[in-house]
Structure formats: structure tokens, C-alpha cells
Scaffold this active site. Structure first.
Site, short mmCIF file in Angstrom:
data_model
loop_
_atom_site.label_atom_id
_atom_site.label_comp_id
_atom_site.label_asym_id
_atom_site.label_seq_id
_atom_site.Cartn_x
_atom_site.Cartn_y
_atom_site.Cartn_z
N HIS A 1 0.83 -1.21 0.00
CA HIS A 1 0.00 0.00 0.00
C HIS A 1 0.86 1.26 0.00
O HIS A 1 0.45 2.30 -0.47
CB HIS A 1 -0.91 0.05 1.23
CG HIS A 1 -1.85 -1.09 1.32
ND1 HIS A 1 -2.77 -1.38 0.36
CD2 HIS A 1 -2.00 -2.05 2.27
CE1 HIS A 1 -3.46 -2.45 0.70
NE2 HIS A 1 -3.01 -2.88 1.86
N HIS B 1 5.52 7.09 6.31
CA HIS B 1 5.22 6.51 5.00
C HIS B 1 4.78 7.62 4.05
O HIS B 1 4.65 8.78 4.46
CB HIS B 1 4.13 5.44 5.13
CG HIS B 1 2.84 6.00 5.63
ND1 HIS B 1 2.49 5.98 6.97
CD2 HIS B 1 1.83 6.65 5.00
CE1 HIS B 1 1.32 6.56 7.11
NE2 HIS B 1 0.90 7.00 5.94
N HIS C 1 2.43 8.93 0.37
CA HIS C 1 1.32 8.77 -0.57
C HIS C 1 1.73 9.52 -1.83
O HIS C 1 2.28 10.63 -1.73
CB HIS C 1 0.03 9.36 0.00
CG HIS C 1 -0.39 8.69 1.28
ND1 HIS C 1 -1.24 7.61 1.33
CD2 HIS C 1 -0.04 8.95 2.58
CE1 HIS C 1 -1.41 7.24 2.59
NE2 HIS C 1 -0.69 8.03 3.37
N GLU D 1 -2.69 13.26 -0.33
CA GLU D 1 -4.02 12.90 0.19
C GLU D 1 -4.81 14.16 0.53
O GLU D 1 -5.94 14.33 0.10
CB GLU D 1 -3.87 12.01 1.43
CG GLU D 1 -3.25 10.68 1.09
CD GLU D 1 -3.79 9.56 1.96
OE1 GLU D 1 -3.48 9.55 3.16
OE2 GLU D 1 -4.52 8.71 1.43
N HIS E 1 3.69 11.18 5.85
CA HIS E 1 3.00 11.08 7.14
C HIS E 1 3.94 10.47 8.17
O HIS E 1 4.43 9.36 7.96
CB HIS E 1 1.75 10.18 7.02
CG HIS E 1 0.66 10.80 6.21
ND1 HIS E 1 -0.35 10.07 5.62
CD2 HIS E 1 0.41 12.11 5.92
CE1 HIS E 1 -1.17 10.90 5.00
NE2 HIS E 1 -0.73 12.15 5.16
N THR F 1 -6.10 7.21 7.10
CA THR F 1 -6.60 7.34 5.72
C THR F 1 -6.65 6.00 5.00
O THR F 1 -6.90 5.95 3.80
CB THR F 1 -5.74 8.34 4.91
OG1 THR F 1 -4.43 7.78 4.75
CG2 THR F 1 -5.65 9.68 5.60
ZN LIG Z 1 -0.73 8.05 5.40
#
Ligand SMILES: [Zn+2]
Ligand SMILES: *[C@@H]1O[C@H](CO)[C@@H](O)[C@H](O)[C@H]1NC(C)=O
Ligand SMILES: *[C@@H]1O[C@H](CO)[C@@H](O)[C@H](O)[C@H]1NC(C)=O
Ligand SMILES: *[C@@H]1O[C@H](CO)[C@@H](O)[C@H](O)[C@H]1NC(C)=O
Ligand SMILES: *[C@@H]1O[C@H](CO)[C@@H](O)[C@H](O)[C@H]1NC(C)=O
Length: 377
Positions: free
Chosen positions: A109, A135, A137, A147, A160, A241
Site C-alpha cells: 500500500h 510513509h 502517498h 491525500e 505522514h 486514511t
Molecule cells: Zn498516510
């Protein structure tokens, strides 16, 4: 004269329109993800969730349809300035020369770096919060993948840094507690130069290109992955999220952004795989409805500490006077301009009327009238 009047009238209407639409515009819906649920009918338990069928998350993870979900769009003009939010102080973020290496993982992910719990936020919140992992996105070359959005605009990527309340044993114990989590988030954009700090992570990308692969990287100063200025931030109550979407995150999104080079961003977008062949990218959730939540800002662009945000959004502290935002001042200025224009027009109309009644009188007296001046059209 008439032309000028109508131009002003038009401008005035335009400005009023802009302001009224900005104050009445409500949370946007996420119709696109709703449509997807028809194309991706409810899947059985145990099937991995994915970013293609976000609307289906809540069928297996009920929290995902809650009323305090993340991410959100941050409307910078609506954020309420709160001068009382304590500044964030970090400790133990410099892991340079640390004996223990850090584990970098492709979990299918995201790209995740495990962090030692010696890294913590000492002040800025009601409790002490320890770091657990960070991590990212991201999107693709064509699709920016942050995000959170600022005024409905995505950044290319987002970081994040996840922390848990030190009164709980670990991240998993804290995750479903109302005061369990704090995430520090930063927007990542494209700059002219390589970001040497991000390269500490990105240099190891090829070692974790397949799902569930991991590698060790030497410690470095994690503080340098966040923006230089930590004083300017947005704050709101939200959620994880990703499933299970627990609504336990005290969110901080920094206003200052981070930049990496185009090449570095491309490496993030193109190196990792999820499953056998699929590229791991576009791992961002659609912005969620606010459901009445307020977003606070630790900063204001007004020079003298004036409140920002919509009219009435700023709550003056005792002893301080009401302040006006830039928008309010503009609206008042145009209102005044309109009033003056209207007065001038009425005066003009009155004078014209007087002149023509004089002409009528002259005609009645059989006097040939010769205009002294030519009127503008
Ligand atoms: Zn995140
Ligand atoms: C988030 O932190 C701020 C600052 O300490 C605090 O006022 C607020 O209540 C916290 N939110 C939650 C949900 O704990
Ligand atoms: C959090 O989850 C644990 C099980 O993992 C459960 O025992 C506990 O009651 C949950 N707490 C809350 C506040 O939901
Ligand atoms: C978040 O929630 C807490 C309590 O649930 C509340 O005290 C606080 O004001 C909220 N913070 C924001 C930024 O909405
Ligand atoms: C930073 O704040 C300014 C002023 O409100 C705003 O215009 C800008 O969009 C913000 N940027 C980010 C990334 O928050």
C-alpha cells in the site's frame, strides 16, 4: 460616464458573487468513488482493500464511513486562526550514527520506514507522542498524489509521520483510542535540486520493489524529511486514511512544503510494485466530507495578528477587538465604491433632468437651443 458606471456596477457584482459563493460553497461530494462501488461489488472478507474501490472500504471497515474521516480538503480562507495552539517540539529525531538501522518496507500500500520510539513529540499536544513509522502517498507523472488538498489542489506527494500516545503500550494499542494518534504531515512538491535527505530513503527503493520486501537503511536525521518551518500548520480531528479508518488522529498538516527533484519523485512513482505486475502508485484516498469539522491554522497572513478566515469564523479573545479579513476589507471597499458611483449617477441624472426641462422651457418660449457641449456617449 454611463460606460464607467456600468463597468463599476459589473465589477461590484462580480466581487459580491465571488465572496458569497466562497462562503456558501459546501463540502464537495465524492461521487466518483460512489460510482466505483457499482463496478466493484462487495467483495468477501479477507480480500485486500485497494485504492480503486474506496467506496467499498466501509462494507468491511465500518469506521471508514464515519463523520471525521481523513484526508480532507483544506480551504485556506476558511481555516480559523488559533494563536493559542502550542508549537510542536520534536526530540530524538536525529538518528545519525544510531547503532540500529531502520527497516524500510514495501507493504503493498505504501513505502514505510519503521521508527524507534525514542523519537517523540515532547510538546504541542496534551500528551507525549512517540514515533512508530513514516510513509508516503503519491500519484503518477500525470496525477498528483497527495491525500490532503489545499484549496482543492493536490501536491505531487505527501509524507505522514505517525505517532502514538505514550500512555499506550504501542501503536496498535493506541490506534483505536480517541487520544491515540498524532500524524505530522507534509506536502511534497518538485524542486530544482535533489533532496539529499529524501535520498537516504529513495536510494534503497530498488531493494524493496516487490510487495512485502524490506531492507535496512542507516539512521539519519528524520527531522530533515519535514519542512523547515514547523510553526505554520493546519490542525483538525480526523482518521487513519486507510482501513480500518479509526477516527483517532490529531492531524497536523504543515503549511511549508518539502521539495524533491523530478527524478526523485519519478523513482517513487515508478519503482515499487504491488502484487505481481501492478505499479504501486496513486495510493491516496479521496478527500472526505468535513461534516461540520473546523480546521484551525496556527498562522495568519495578516501583518498585525489580525484574524483570518470567513466572517465570524475568528473568535476574538477577551480584550481584543474584532478583526477583518482581507476579503471583508475588499468587500467593504467595493461597497463604498458602489455607493459613491450610485451617488454620482443620481447627481448626473438630476443635472440632465434639470438641463432638459430647461430646453423644454426654451422650446416653449420659441428660442432655438444650441448645445454648448457635446455629450459623451
Ligand atoms: Zn498516510
Ligand atoms: C489535538 O491536540 C490539540 C492540542 O493539544 C488538542 O487541543 C486537541 O484536543 C487534540 N484533539 C484530540 C482529538 O485529542
Ligand atoms: C480497542 O481495541 C481493543 C482490541 O484490540 C479492544 O479491547 C478495546 O476495547 C478497543 N477500545 C476502544 C476504545 O474501542
Ligand atoms: C478535537 O476534538 C477534541 C475533543 O474531542 C476537541 O476538544 C478539540 O477542540 C477538537 N479539535 C479540533 C481542531 O477540532
Ligand atoms: C500556506 O498558506 C497560504 C496562506 O494561507 C496558502 O495560500 C497556501 O496555499 C498554503 N500552502 C500550504 C501547502 O498549506
Amino acid at each position: 460616464m454611463f460606460k464607467a458606471f456600468f463597468i463599476l456596477l459589473f465589477l461590484h457584482g462580480l466581487v459580491l458573487n465571488t465572496f458569497s459563493s466562497s462562503s456558501s460553497e459546501e463540502e464537495d461530494d465524492d461521487g466518483s468513488s460512489k460510482k466505483e462501488s457499482e463496478e466493484h461489488p462487495l467483495k468477501g472478507h479477507g480480500v485486500h482493500w485497494g485504492y480503486e474501490d474506496q467506496a467499498a472500504w466501509s462494507s468491511e471497515y465500518s469506521h471508514c464511513s464515519g463523520k471525521s474521516q481523513s484526508p480532507i480538503n483544506i480551504d485556506s480562507r476558511r481555516a480559523v486562526y488559533d494563536p493559542k495552539m502550542p508549537p510542536i517540539t520534536l526530540e530524538g529525531y536525529d538518528l545519525t550514527g544510531d547503532d540500529s538501522a531502520l527497516t524500510l518496507l514495501n507493504n503493498g500500500h505504501t513505502l514505510q520506514l519503521s521508527l524507534p520510539n525514542t523519537m517523540h513529540i515532547v510538546s504541542g499536544f496534551d500528551s507525549e507522542y512517540r514515533a512508530a513509522q513514516l510513509h508516503f502517498h503519491w500519484g503518477t507523472k500525470e496525477v498528483p498524489g497527495s491525500e490532503h488538498t489545499i484549496d482543492n489542489v493536490h501536491f505531487p506527494a505527501e509524507i505522514h509521520v505517525v505517532h502514538y500516545n505514550s500512555k499506550y503500550a504501542d501503536l496498535s494499542k493506541a490506534a483505536n483510542q480517541s487520544d491515540g494518534l498524532v500524524v505530522l504531515g507534509g506536502f511534497i512538491g518538485i524542486g530544482l535540486h535533489e533532496n539529499d535527505n529524501y535520498e537516504k530513503i529513495l536510494a534503497a527503493l530498488t531493494d524493496v520493489s516487490t510487495e512485502e520486501s524490506n531492507t535496512e537503511i542507516p539512521g539519519f536525521n528524520v527531522r530533515h524529511l519535514l519542512p523547515n518551518n514547523l510553526k505554520r500548520f493546519y490542525r483538525y480531528n480526523g482518521s487513519l486514511t486507510t482501513p480500518p479508518c479509526f477516527q483517532t488522529v490529531n492531524w497536523t498538516m504543515f503549511n511549508d512544503t518539502i521539495t524533491v527533484s523530478r527524478r526523485q519523485l519519478a523513482a517513487l512513482e515508478e519503482t515499487l510494485k504491488a502484487g505481481r505486475q501492478q505499479h504501486l502508485n496513486k495510493n491516496f484516498r479521496t478527500p472526505q466530507l468535513l461534516h461540520g469539522r473546523q480546521v484551525f491554522a496556527s498562522f495568519t497572513d495578516m501583518p498585525t495578528g489580525a484574524g483570518r478566515g470567513r466572517l465570524g469564523g475568528f473568535v476574538p479573545s477577551p480584550g481584543s477587538s474584532d478583526f477583518l479579513s482581507r476579503g471583508d476589507i475588499l468587500a467593504i471597499a467595493f461597497g463604498a465604491l458602489f455607493a459613491v458611483t450610485l451617488l454620482l449617477f443620481l447627481l448626473f441624472a438630476y443635472l440632465q433632468h434639470k438641463k432638459y426641462s430647461k430646453i423644454r422651457e426654451d422650446l416653449r418660449q420659441n428660442v432655438i437651443y444650441k448645445p454648448a457641449t457635446k455629450e459623451e456617449s
